[in-house]
Structure formats: structure tokens, C-alpha cells
Design a protein around this motif. Structure first.
Motif, PDB file in Angstrom:
ATOM      1  N   ILE A 294       0.838  -1.211   0.000  1.00  0.00           N
ATOM      2  CA  ILE A 294       0.000   0.000   0.000  1.00  0.00           C
ATOM      3  C   ILE A 294       0.868   1.254   0.000  1.00  0.00           C
ATOM      4  N   LYS A 295       1.927   1.251   0.825  1.00  0.00           N
ATOM      5  CA  LYS A 295       2.804   2.417   0.901  1.00  0.00           C
ATOM      6  C   LYS A 295       3.575   2.625  -0.396  1.00  0.00           C
ATOM      7  N   LYS A 296       4.042   1.526  -0.997  1.00  0.00           N
ATOM      8  CA  LYS A 296       4.838   1.641  -2.211  1.00  0.00           C
ATOM      9  C   LYS A 296       3.991   2.055  -3.407  1.00  0.00           C
ATOM     10  N   SER A 297       2.814   1.437  -3.540  1.00  0.00           N
ATOM     11  CA  SER A 297       1.963   1.720  -4.702  1.00  0.00           C
ATOM     12  C   SER A 297       1.103   2.963  -4.511  1.00  0.00           C
ATOM     13  N   LYS A 298       0.946   3.385  -3.232  1.00  0.00           N
ATOM     14  CA  LYS A 298       0.149   4.566  -2.880  1.00  0.00           C
ATOM     15  C   LYS A 298      -1.290   4.463  -3.399  1.00  0.00           C
ATOM     16  N   VAL A 299      -1.850   3.237  -3.324  1.00  0.00           N
ATOM     17  CA  VAL A 299      -3.229   3.035  -3.767  1.00  0.00           C
ATOM     18  C   VAL A 299      -4.198   3.573  -2.715  1.00  0.00           C
ATOM     19  N   GLN A 300      -5.348   4.030  -3.172  1.00  0.00           N
ATOM     20  CA  GLN A 300      -6.403   4.484  -2.281  1.00  0.00           C
ATOM     21  C   GLN A 300      -7.303   3.292  -1.948  1.00  0.00           C
ATOM     22  N   VAL A 301      -7.255   2.856  -0.711  1.00  0.00           N
ATOM     23  CA  VAL A 301      -7.982   1.651  -0.311  1.00  0.00           C
ATOM     24  C   VAL A 301      -9.313   2.013   0.338  1.00  0.00           C
ATOM     25  N   ASP A 302     -10.382   1.395  -0.146  1.00  0.00           N
ATOM     26  CA  ASP A 302     -11.699   1.538   0.473  1.00  0.00           C
ATOM     27  C   ASP A 302     -11.810   0.437   1.532  1.00  0.00           C
ATOM     28  N   TYR A 303     -11.429   0.759   2.758  1.00  0.00           N
ATOM     29  CA  TYR A 303     -11.353  -0.260   3.803  1.00  0.00           C
ATOM     30  C   TYR A 303     -12.726  -0.814   4.161  1.00  0.00           C
ATOM     31  N   LYS A 304     -13.777  -0.012   4.029  1.00  0.00           N
ATOM     32  CA  LYS A 304     -15.124  -0.479   4.350  1.00  0.00           C
ATOM     33  C   LYS A 304     -15.552  -1.579   3.381  1.00  0.00           C
ATOM     34  N   LYS A 305     -15.394  -1.316   2.087  1.00  0.00           N
ATOM     35  CA  LYS A 305     -15.756  -2.311   1.089  1.00  0.00           C
ATOM     36  C   LYS A 305     -14.834  -3.525   1.150  1.00  0.00           C
ATOM     37  N   SER A 306     -13.548  -3.289   1.405  1.00  0.00           N
ATOM     38  CA  SER A 306     -12.590  -4.389   1.502  1.00  0.00           C
ATOM     39  C   SER A 306     -12.920  -5.290   2.681  1.00  0.00           C
ATOM     40  N   SER A 307     -13.298  -4.680   3.804  1.00  0.00           N
ATOM     41  CA  SER A 307     -13.649  -5.455   4.991  1.00  0.00           C
ATOM     42  C   SER A 307     -14.914  -6.267   4.759  1.00  0.00           C
ATOM     43  N   PHE A 308     -15.923  -5.622   4.149  1.00  0.00           N
ATOM     44  CA  PHE A 308     -17.175  -6.331   3.861  1.00  0.00           C
ATOM     45  C   PHE A 308     -16.926  -7.488   2.905  1.00  0.00           C
ATOM     46  N   GLY A 309     -16.166  -7.222   1.841  1.00  0.00           N
ATOM     47  CA  GLY A 309     -15.830  -8.275   0.884  1.00  0.00           C
ATOM     48  C   GLY A 309     -15.028  -9.384   1.527  1.00  0.00           C
ATOM     49  N   GLY A 310     -14.112  -9.014   2.422  1.00  0.00           N
ATOM     50  CA  GLY A 310     -13.291 -10.010   3.112  1.00  0.00           C
ATOM     51  C   GLY A 310     -14.111 -10.921   4.002  1.00  0.00           C
ATOM     52  N   VAL A 311     -15.129 -10.374   4.646  1.00  0.00           N
ATOM     53  CA  VAL A 311     -16.009 -11.183   5.507  1.00  0.00           C
ATOM     54  C   VAL A 311     -16.796 -12.192   4.666  1.00  0.00           C
ATOM     55  N   ILE A 312     -17.329 -11.736   3.529  1.00  0.00           N
ATOM     56  CA  ILE A 312     -18.115 -12.633   2.666  1.00  0.00           C
ATOM     57  C   ILE A 312     -17.228 -13.727   2.082  1.00  0.00           C
ATOM     58  N   THR A 313     -16.119 -13.338   1.455  1.00  0.00           N
ATOM     59  CA  THR A 313     -15.225 -14.336   0.854  1.00  0.00           C
ATOM     60  C   THR A 313     -14.571 -15.194   1.929  1.00  0.00           C
ATOM     61  N   GLY A 314     -14.303 -14.586   3.090  1.00  0.00           N
ATOM     62  CA  GLY A 314     -13.711 -15.331   4.196  1.00  0.00           C
ATOM     63  C   GLY A 314     -14.652 -16.392   4.736  1.00  0.00           C
ATOM     64  N   ALA A 315     -15.946 -16.085   4.768  1.00  0.00           N
ATOM     65  CA  ALA A 315     -16.934 -17.064   5.236  1.00  0.00           C
ATOM     66  C   ALA A 315     -16.983 -18.266   4.295  1.00  0.00           C
ATOM     67  N   PHE A 316     -17.021 -17.991   2.984  1.00  0.00           N
ATOM     68  CA  PHE A 316     -17.005 -19.089   2.014  1.00  0.00           C
ATOM     69  C   PHE A 316     -15.715 -19.903   2.133  1.00  0.00           C
ATOM     70  N   LEU A 317     -14.580 -19.212   2.261  1.00  0.00           N
ATOM     71  CA  LEU A 317     -13.296 -19.906   2.358  1.00  0.00           C
ATOM     72  C   LEU A 317     -13.209 -20.731   3.635  1.00  0.00           C
ATOM     73  N   ALA A 318     -13.733 -20.189   4.731  1.00  0.00           N
ATOM     74  CA  ALA A 318     -13.704 -20.908   6.015  1.00  0.00           C
ATOM     75  C   ALA A 318     -14.503 -22.202   5.921  1.00  0.00           C
ATOM     76  N   PHE A 319     -15.751 -22.109   5.459  1.00  0.00           N
ATOM     77  CA  PHE A 319     -16.600 -23.304   5.406  1.00  0.00           C
ATOM     78  C   PHE A 319     -16.105 -24.288   4.342  1.00  0.00           C
ATOM     79  N   ALA A 320     -15.569 -23.776   3.229  1.00  0.00           N
ATOM     80  CA  ALA A 320     -15.010 -24.656   2.205  1.00  0.00           C
ATOM     81  C   ALA A 320     -13.816 -25.430   2.750  1.00  0.00           C
ATOM     82  N   SER A 321     -12.926 -24.740   3.443  1.00  0.00           N
ATOM     83  CA  SER A 321     -11.724 -25.370   3.993  1.00  0.00           C
ATOM     84  C   SER A 321     -12.075 -26.371   5.091  1.00  0.00           C
TER      85      SER A 321
END
Length: 289
Positions: free
Chosen positions: A57-84
Motif C-alpha cells: 500500500i505504501k509503495k503503490s500509494k493506492v487508495q484503499v476503500d477499507y469499508k468495502k474491503s472489509s465487507f468483501g473479506g467477511v463474505i469471501t472469508g466465510a465461504f473460504l472458512a466453510f469450504a476449507s
């Protein structure tokens, strides 16, 4: 080395690591429960990946939408957790090589889900490929008396959940992939930890006995392999990337033989070959890849 070649090598290494992971999951099952293994694995992965993400993040200086990233991470994380978790339960009741090939069914489930839910079009060759894969699954999974092993069923359910996880990543593709990966790992670890605390009584002795497979799965299979996937797919995408990653099933059988001495019989080998043919057909003739 050009970008395309480096991308191919990254994805190939990623696939080799994922193939070996099935054998390490089999090694760990004698010492630690599925919930605890998955939770520790992905918590380690999130810890290992976190400084890499911060540096990125520091090197690329990208603008991160942490709210959307967190929401997406919870959804994909739930699928990954139950799949694993489901996959780990399945590995306890079937062979490592079969688990690898059955898990590869996610490559077929992805277009099927897209057809049924998102009304994606499918051509005749893809239909033949899906049918071929299903026949292969039958030969690989059905016993001589035509009874299917519960472990095989669980691995197939896991493959379906992995397909849902892949599709969910596509739905959240507007957020930064590295940040999404970190949020996914953390969510997977926490969700699995909740189940581990409720259903399992894991001691430090259990963890120490399984430390080698835990470290491989946490650092190698999760943090390193997934990072290689993200980096590789920035350099090569579409059909080549999909086909390379589908080799995970082949490497799982190879490592199962090398590390565990497992070998597919003739019927299972024919089923595995039919599965790979079907998987390749579905991927090659998917115009949306």
C-alpha cells in the motif's frame, strides 16, 4: 524474464504448493481438529501477509476503500472458512489424491453457478465437458458396490463452496486484491476459531505435534501461494492461468504418492483423467475467461 513467463512460473509454483497441501492436511488430521487447523492456518497467513500488504500500500500509494474491503473479506472469508473446514473433514474419510481431484470440481461449479444464478450462456462443448467431469467423479468416488464415501461427498461440497468463494471474489473485484486477501484470511481465521472454541478442545501439545503441517499450510499454502496467485494473475490471465491452477489436482496425487504412499487404482485413475479432460474443456471454451 518477460512478464508472461514470470506469471506462468508464479502460478505453477502456486499450484505445486496447493497440491502438496493436501498431503500436509492429511498429516495434520491425526493431531488436530479441522476447526482448529483451519483457524490457526489462516491466522498465521493473515499475520504473514499483513506486513506485505502494508508495504504494498505504501509503495503503490493506492487508495484503499477499507469499508468495502472489509465487507468483501467477511463474505469471501466465510465461504473460504466453510469450504476449507468441509474439505478437511472430507480428507479424514477419503484418500489424499481423490480429495485433490474432487476439489478440482470447483472449476466446473464456477460456470454452473454462473449459468444458474447469473444467466451466463454455455456452449455444447462445455456441456460435454461438464458431463465428462461428472462421469469422472463417479468413477473416482464410487466404490465397487456403487456406494459413495462420505469423505468424497464432503470434498465435493467443499469444491462447491470454493466455487462460491471464487465467484464472491469476482463480485468484489473493484476493491484492491491484496487488501481483500488480507481481510479474507483474517475473517477465515476468526470464523474457524469460533467453531474451534465451541466444538474442539485443542491443547498446545496437539498444536506442537502438528506444527510442521500447520506452518506449511499457514505460510506456504495460504500466505505464499495466494500471494503468488495474485501476482501471477497480474501477468497472465484467462485460459492459461485457469489451466495452470487446475493442475492442483494432479500435484495432489503426485505428492500423495511421494509423501504418503497413496496410489489411485485403475478405475480411479480413469476417473481422474476424465475429470481433467472435462475441466480443461470447460475452461478452454469459456469465452468469458
Amino acid at each position: 524474464m518477460n512478464k508472461k513467463l514470470s506469471g506462468i512460473l508464479m502460478l505453477l509454483l502456486c499450484t505445486v504448493i496447493w497440491g502438496a497441501a493436501f498431503s500436509f492436511q492429511t498429516m495434520a488430521k491425526d493431531y488436530i481438529g479441522p476447526f482448529s487447523l483451519i483457524s490457526i492456518r489462516f491466522i498465521i497467513a493473515s499475520i504473514v501477509l499483513l506486513p506485505i500488504v502494508i508495504f504494498y500500500i505504501k509503495k503503490s500509494k493506492v487508495q484503499v476503500d477499507y469499508k468495502k474491503s472489509s465487507f468483501g473479506g467477511v463474505i469471501t472469508g466465510a465461504f473460504l472458512a466453510f469450504a476449507s473446514i468441509v474439505q478437511q473433514f472430507g480428507i479424514q474419510s477419503t484418500s489424499t489424491g481423490k480429495a485433490g481431484f474432487l476439489t478440482a470440481m470447483y472449476i466446473v461449479f464456477v460456470p454452473l453457478i454462473s449459468i444458474l444464478i447469473f444467466k451466463k450462456k454455455i456452449n455444447l462443448i462445455q456441456i460435454i465437458g461438464i458431463i465428462t467431469t461428472i462421469v469422472g467423479v463417479g468413477l473416482l468416488s464410487l466404490n465397487d458396490d456403487f456406494n459413495i464415501n462420505i469423505g468424497d461427498v464432503l470434498c465435493l461440497i467443499g469444491a462447491f463452496l470454493f466455487a462460491c468463494q471464487i465467484i464472491s471474489i469476482e463480485r468484489f473485484n473493484k476493491v484492491d486484491s491484496m487488501v481483500l486477501a488480507e481481510a479474507t484470511f483474517f475473517s477465515t481465521g476468526i470464523i474457524s476459531l469460533i467453531f474451534a472454541l465451541i466444538f474442539e478442545d485443542t491443547s498446545f501439545t496437539d498444536i506442537s505435534n502438528a506444527i510442521v503441517p500447520i506452518l506449511f499450510l499457514g505460510i506456504g499454502s495460504s500466505a505464499v501461494a495466494y500471494t503468488l496467485q495474485f501476482l501471477g494473475q497480474k501477468r497472465i490471465s484467462g485460459v492459461p492461468a485457469a489451466l495452470i491452477m487446475s493442475l492442483e489436482a494432479v500435484f495432489s496425487a503426485v505428492f500423495a504418492f511421494i509423501l504418503l504412499g497413496e496410489l489411485l487404482n485403475t478405475k480411479e485413475l480413469i476417473g481422474a483423467i476424465l475429470m481433467m479432460i472435462g475441466v480443461v474443456a470447460v475452461q478452454i471454451f469459456d469465452k468469458n475467461i
